[in-house]
Design a protein around this motif. Structure first.
Motif, PDB file in Angstrom:
ATOM      1  N   LYS A 287      -5.398  19.568 -46.929  1.00 23.52           N
ATOM      2  CA  LYS A 287      -4.753  18.298 -46.439  1.00 23.52           C
ATOM      3  C   LYS A 287      -3.799  18.887 -45.382  1.00 23.52           C
ATOM      4  O   LYS A 287      -2.917  19.733 -45.653  1.00 23.52           O
ATOM      5  CB  LYS A 287      -4.047  17.442 -47.419  1.00 23.52           C
ATOM      6  N   PHE A 288      -3.627  18.189 -44.446  1.00 24.67           N
ATOM      7  CA  PHE A 288      -2.951  18.744 -43.158  1.00 24.67           C
ATOM      8  C   PHE A 288      -1.805  17.422 -42.849  1.00 24.67           C
ATOM      9  O   PHE A 288      -2.597  16.271 -42.553  1.00 24.67           O
ATOM     10  CB  PHE A 288      -3.389  19.287 -41.957  1.00 24.67           C
ATOM     11  N   VAL A 289      -0.573  17.468 -42.892  1.00 19.32           N
ATOM     12  CA  VAL A 289       0.400  16.211 -42.725  1.00 19.32           C
ATOM     13  C   VAL A 289       1.353  16.897 -41.628  1.00 19.32           C
ATOM     14  O   VAL A 289       2.074  17.964 -41.670  1.00 19.32           O
ATOM     15  CB  VAL A 289       1.078  16.156 -44.003  1.00 19.32           C
ATOM     16  N   GLY A 290       1.354  16.165 -40.494  1.00 17.97           N
ATOM     17  CA  GLY A 290       2.212  16.298 -39.472  1.00 17.97           C
ATOM     18  C   GLY A 290       3.780  15.947 -39.853  1.00 17.97           C
ATOM     19  O   GLY A 290       3.929  15.063 -40.596  1.00 17.97           O
ATOM     20  N   LYS A 291       4.800  16.519 -39.156  1.00 13.51           N
ATOM     21  CA  LYS A 291       6.067  16.147 -39.375  1.00 13.51           C
ATOM     22  C   LYS A 291       6.404  14.798 -38.814  1.00 13.51           C
ATOM     23  O   LYS A 291       5.960  14.477 -37.708  1.00 13.51           O
ATOM     24  CB  LYS A 291       7.030  17.116 -38.918  1.00 13.51           C
ATOM     25  N   ASN A 292       7.254  13.951 -39.473  1.00 16.27           N
ATOM     26  CA  ASN A 292       7.649  12.607 -38.614  1.00 16.27           C
ATOM     27  C   ASN A 292       8.724  12.874 -37.425  1.00 16.27           C
ATOM     28  O   ASN A 292       9.504  14.097 -37.521  1.00 16.27           O
ATOM     29  CB  ASN A 292       8.469  11.641 -39.626  1.00 16.27           C
ATOM     30  N   GLY A 293       8.582  11.918 -36.314  1.00 15.80           N
ATOM     31  CA  GLY A 293       9.831  12.171 -35.558  1.00 15.80           C
ATOM     32  C   GLY A 293      10.978  11.775 -35.958  1.00 15.80           C
ATOM     33  O   GLY A 293      11.252  10.998 -36.917  1.00 15.80           O
ATOM     34  N   GLU A 294      12.209  12.309 -35.471  1.00 15.09           N
ATOM     35  CA  GLU A 294      13.460  12.104 -35.934  1.00 15.09           C
ATOM     36  C   GLU A 294      14.019  10.645 -35.491  1.00 15.09           C
ATOM     37  O   GLU A 294      13.579  10.032 -34.315  1.00 15.09           O
ATOM     38  CB  GLU A 294      14.646  13.038 -35.673  1.00 15.09           C
ATOM     39  N   LYS A 295      14.861  10.196 -36.307  1.00 12.73           N
ATOM     40  CA  LYS A 295      15.426   8.857 -35.802  1.00 12.73           C
ATOM     41  C   LYS A 295      16.325   8.920 -34.442  1.00 12.73           C
ATOM     42  O   LYS A 295      16.916   9.887 -34.248  1.00 12.73           O
ATOM     43  CB  LYS A 295      16.307   8.272 -36.981  1.00 12.73           C
ATOM     44  N   GLY A 296      16.206   7.657 -33.905  1.00  4.46           N
ATOM     45  CA  GLY A 296      17.300   7.746 -32.876  1.00  4.46           C
ATOM     46  C   GLY A 296      18.606   7.667 -33.275  1.00  4.46           C
ATOM     47  O   GLY A 296      18.954   7.228 -34.416  1.00  4.46           O
ATOM     48  N   GLU A 297      19.593   7.811 -32.168  1.00  4.77           N
ATOM     49  CA  GLU A 297      20.891   8.045 -32.497  1.00  4.77           C
ATOM     50  C   GLU A 297      21.932   7.003 -31.696  1.00  4.77           C
ATOM     51  O   GLU A 297      21.238   6.349 -30.878  1.00  4.77           O
ATOM     52  CB  GLU A 297      21.513   9.326 -32.526  1.00  4.77           C
ATOM     53  N   ILE A 298      23.064   7.065 -32.013  1.00  7.97           N
ATOM     54  CA  ILE A 298      23.957   6.233 -31.211  1.00  7.97           C
ATOM     55  C   ILE A 298      24.169   6.876 -29.740  1.00  7.97           C
ATOM     56  O   ILE A 298      23.529   8.181 -29.516  1.00  7.97           O
ATOM     57  CB  ILE A 298      25.314   6.128 -31.632  1.00  7.97           C
ATOM     58  N   LYS A 299      24.735   6.047 -28.956  1.00 11.95           N
ATOM     59  CA  LYS A 299      24.930   6.732 -27.314  1.00 11.95           C
ATOM     60  C   LYS A 299      23.483   6.852 -26.810  1.00 11.95           C
ATOM     61  O   LYS A 299      23.466   7.735 -25.996  1.00 11.95           O
ATOM     62  CB  LYS A 299      25.983   7.830 -27.271  1.00 11.95           C
TER      63      LYS A 299
ATOM     64  N   LYS B  59     -14.706  19.425 -46.239  1.00  5.08           N
ATOM     65  CA  LYS B  59     -13.959  17.975 -45.934  1.00  5.08           C
ATOM     66  C   LYS B  59     -12.400  18.190 -46.079  1.00  5.08           C
ATOM     67  O   LYS B  59     -11.931  19.085 -46.691  1.00  5.08           O
ATOM     68  CB  LYS B  59     -14.178  17.047 -47.133  1.00  5.08           C
ATOM     69  N   VAL B  60     -11.829  17.692 -45.041  1.00  5.92           N
ATOM     70  CA  VAL B  60     -10.289  17.784 -44.956  1.00  5.92           C
ATOM     71  C   VAL B  60      -9.763  16.318 -44.609  1.00  5.92           C
ATOM     72  O   VAL B  60     -10.585  15.584 -43.885  1.00  5.92           O
ATOM     73  CB  VAL B  60      -9.822  18.883 -43.831  1.00  5.92           C
ATOM     74  N   THR B  61      -8.380  16.210 -44.890  1.00  7.28           N
ATOM     75  CA  THR B  61      -7.845  14.860 -44.567  1.00  7.28           C
ATOM     76  C   THR B  61      -6.437  15.380 -43.700  1.00  7.28           C
ATOM     77  O   THR B  61      -5.781  16.290 -44.100  1.00  7.28           O
ATOM     78  CB  THR B  61      -7.284  14.450 -45.813  1.00  7.28           C
ATOM     79  N   VAL B  62      -6.472  14.559 -42.690  1.00 14.86           N
ATOM     80  CA  VAL B  62      -5.415  14.585 -41.867  1.00 14.86           C
ATOM     81  C   VAL B  62      -4.378  13.737 -41.727  1.00 14.86           C
ATOM     82  O   VAL B  62      -4.923  12.393 -41.681  1.00 14.86           O
ATOM     83  CB  VAL B  62      -5.630  15.469 -40.349  1.00 14.86           C
ATOM     84  N   LYS B  63      -3.086  13.579 -41.577  1.00 12.38           N
ATOM     85  CA  LYS B  63      -2.248  12.546 -41.336  1.00 12.38           C
ATOM     86  C   LYS B  63      -1.173  13.152 -40.360  1.00 12.38           C
ATOM     87  O   LYS B  63      -0.433  13.899 -40.612  1.00 12.38           O
ATOM     88  CB  LYS B  63      -1.478  12.342 -42.583  1.00 12.38           C
ATOM     89  N   ALA B  64      -1.177  12.418 -39.104  1.00 10.57           N
ATOM     90  CA  ALA B  64      -0.365  12.807 -38.133  1.00 10.57           C
ATOM     91  C   ALA B  64       1.165  12.161 -38.416  1.00 10.57           C
ATOM     92  O   ALA B  64       1.292  11.422 -39.478  1.00 10.57           O
ATOM     93  CB  ALA B  64      -0.734  12.102 -36.718  1.00 10.57           C
ATOM     94  N   GLY B  65       2.134  12.887 -37.742  1.00  8.69           N
ATOM     95  CA  GLY B  65       3.426  12.388 -38.106  1.00  8.69           C
ATOM     96  C   GLY B  65       3.747  11.013 -37.635  1.00  8.69           C
ATOM     97  O   GLY B  65       3.362  10.473 -36.467  1.00  8.69           O
ATOM     98  N   ASP B  66       4.652  10.140 -38.466  1.00  6.91           N
ATOM     99  CA  ASP B  66       4.958   8.956 -38.030  1.00  6.91           C
ATOM    100  C   ASP B  66       6.298   9.014 -36.946  1.00  6.91           C
ATOM    101  O   ASP B  66       6.873   9.964 -36.849  1.00  6.91           O
ATOM    102  CB  ASP B  66       5.577   8.117 -39.394  1.00  6.91           C
ATOM    103  N   GLY B  67       6.083   7.848 -35.977  1.00  4.67           N
ATOM    104  CA  GLY B  67       7.433   8.203 -34.985  1.00  4.67           C
ATOM    105  C   GLY B  67       8.779   7.672 -35.697  1.00  4.67           C
ATOM    106  O   GLY B  67       8.752   7.125 -36.732  1.00  4.67           O
ATOM    107  N   GLY B  68       9.762   8.483 -35.494  1.00  2.00           N
ATOM    108  CA  GLY B  68      11.160   8.019 -35.933  1.00  2.00           C
ATOM    109  C   GLY B  68      11.591   6.517 -35.500  1.00  2.00           C
ATOM    110  O   GLY B  68      11.158   5.788 -34.476  1.00  2.00           O
ATOM    111  N   HIS B  69      12.308   6.023 -36.551  1.00  2.00           N
ATOM    112  CA  HIS B  69      12.942   4.648 -36.412  1.00  2.00           C
ATOM    113  C   HIS B  69      13.923   4.807 -35.080  1.00  2.00           C
ATOM    114  O   HIS B  69      14.598   5.428 -34.838  1.00  2.00           O
ATOM    115  CB  HIS B  69      13.454   4.070 -37.439  1.00  2.00           C
ATOM    116  N   GLY B  70      13.640   3.647 -34.398  1.00  2.00           N
ATOM    117  CA  GLY B  70      14.812   3.437 -33.383  1.00  2.00           C
ATOM    118  C   GLY B  70      16.300   2.912 -34.083  1.00  2.00           C
ATOM    119  O   GLY B  70      16.288   2.413 -35.188  1.00  2.00           O
ATOM    120  N   LYS B  71      17.214   3.229 -33.224  1.00  2.00           N
ATOM    121  CA  LYS B  71      18.479   2.805 -33.694  1.00  2.00           C
ATOM    122  C   LYS B  71      19.237   1.606 -33.304  1.00  2.00           C
ATOM    123  O   LYS B  71      19.016   1.448 -32.235  1.00  2.00           O
ATOM    124  CB  LYS B  71      19.690   4.185 -33.435  1.00  2.00           C
TER     125      LYS B  71
END
Length: 424
Positions: free
Chosen positions: A64-76, A8-20
């Protein structure tokens, strides 16, 4: 090597990065408009077949395998970087199931084959995306969408060309040890082999095949008795079956009855397995009791339309002729077409309608995947974001549904971990 064929394994995909949420603040640009960028997508969890793996042993220590989260949005209007996919290596022949439902998500049979098992969350939109003619300076942005999380059951089916089947202690382990480099444990008691053993049989250049010594089968295995399904699962992908019988009958069993009982179990489990080409290996012919039984086995083979070979794993007699026959059967083997009804194709579940229920305290609970995703991506500390949520709440008719369920002023309403007091 220890053979692990289910884990048995547990997987968790990365969360999306927050908008700016940002505005242009450049010199000589008065009243600059919204310029917040979108967040990056979260990392997918991807399973890939690796030629260097042949067991699931690695997952005993890393489950247990966890994906990296997306980075946050930036200015401009700069977007955040997406998370790099998380690759999970598995051996050829791995079946991936949803632990909760038992649904087959993927059947990985080819080297290099890949499948996305858990999708990363979408990046939240920056405030620049919410600019309209009615609202040219939105102050809110979305949070990133949560990535998918799953509990999985991994099963490994051996990809052997030939499977040795038979009751415990008929000599399967002895045969594979004589014809290959495999060295299974051998002893004078039942179920010495409790996990499948693979051996490569070489009959010269370009004439070799993989043979599996599979745990002994007993009556009732199709219902899971004994090693039951653990045995039958590994027979599914073999092309030819060597049916090993104890011709001596020194265990007190009739080899003819053994033959019929085991084929009956194979047929109950799968009609396709029962139709696989078979050859009978009448083992222990070095014992005097075997001669009388061999005549009966010859009549059985003739009636069943299968070839029979008198062999002795103890003296190596007859094994070369048996292996040459099996090699020829493999050369002549024609793959059966897949039965479409047995193949399950993984598709994301369709988002269900919003449902309203009550918990043990009588409080209202609102659920639904689309709504829960909206809650997770909304910044309730921002007034504009809160008003947008309330607008969608009304458009979806949730307030009306609550009224139909009898909600009153001041009642508590739950959505995921969020709790609020109902007001008209």
């Amino acid at each position: 090597m220890q053979f692990i064929d289910r884990t048995k394994v547990t997987v968790k995909a990365g969360d999306g990065g927050h908008g700016k949420s940002a505005f242009r603040r450049e010199k000589f640009v008065p009243k600059g408009g919204p310029s917040g960028g979108d967040g990056g997508r979260g990392a997918d969890i991807i399973f890939v077949v690796d030629n260097n793996m042949n067991t699931l042993l690695d997952f005993r220590f890393h489950h247990k395998f966890v994906g990296k989260n997306g980075e946050k949005g930036e200015i401009k209007n700069c977007y955040g970087h997406a998370g790099e996919p998380c690759y999970v290596k598995v051996p050829q022949g791995t079946i991936i199931k949803d632990e909760a439902t038992g649904e087959v998500l993927a059947d990985l049979t080819e080297i290099g084959q890949e499948v996305v098992i858990a999708k990363g969350g979408r990046g939240g939109r920056g405030n620049a995306k919410f600019s309209t003619s009615a609202n040219r300076a939105p102050t809110f942005a979305e949070f990133g969408e949560p990535g998918e999380a799953k509990n999985l059951l991994l099963e490994l089916k051996l990809l052997a060309d030939v499977g040795l089947v038979g009751y415990p202690s008929v000599g399967k382990s002895s045969i594979i040890s004589m014809v290959s480099a495999a060295r299974p444990e051998i002893a004078d008691y039942h179920f010495t082999t409790i996990t499948p053993v693979l051996g490569v049989v070489s009959l010269g250049e370009e004439h070799s095949f993989v043979m599996a010594d599979i745990p002994g089968l007993i009556e009732g295995a199709a219902e899971g008795v004994g090693l039951g399904h653990d045995f039958l699962r590994h027979v599914e992908r073999t092309k030819v079956i060597i049916h090993v019988l104890d011709a001596s009958g020194i265990e007190g069993r009739d080899p003819v009855e053994d033959y019929h009982k085991i084929n009956h179990e194979l047929k109950k489990y799968s009609e396709r397995i029962a139709k696989r080409p078979q050859v009978i290996a009448a083992n222990k012919m070095d014992l005097p009791e075997a001669r009388e039984n061999y005549e009966k086995l010859q009549k059985l083979a003739q009636a069943e339309g299968v070839k029979i070979f008198p062999v002795s794993a103890a003296t190596n007699d007859g094994l070369q002729a048996l292996m040459e026959c099996v090699s020829q059967m493999l050369d002549e083997y024609i793959e059966e077409p897949e039965v479409i009804e047995e193949v399950k194709i993984y598709e994301p579940a369709i988002e269900e309608d919003i449902t309203i229920s009550r918990n043990m305290s009588g409080e209202f609970v609102v659920s639904g995947k689309a709504l829960e995703k909206l809650v997770a991506m909304t910044n309730f500390n921002n007034d504009e974001a809160l008003r947008r949520f309330q607008y969608i709440w009304r458009v979806k008719g949730i307030e009306q549904k609550l009224k139909e369920r009898g909600v009153k002023q001041g009642d508590t309403v739950h959505i995921m971990d969020m709790e609020f007091e109902y007001k008209e």
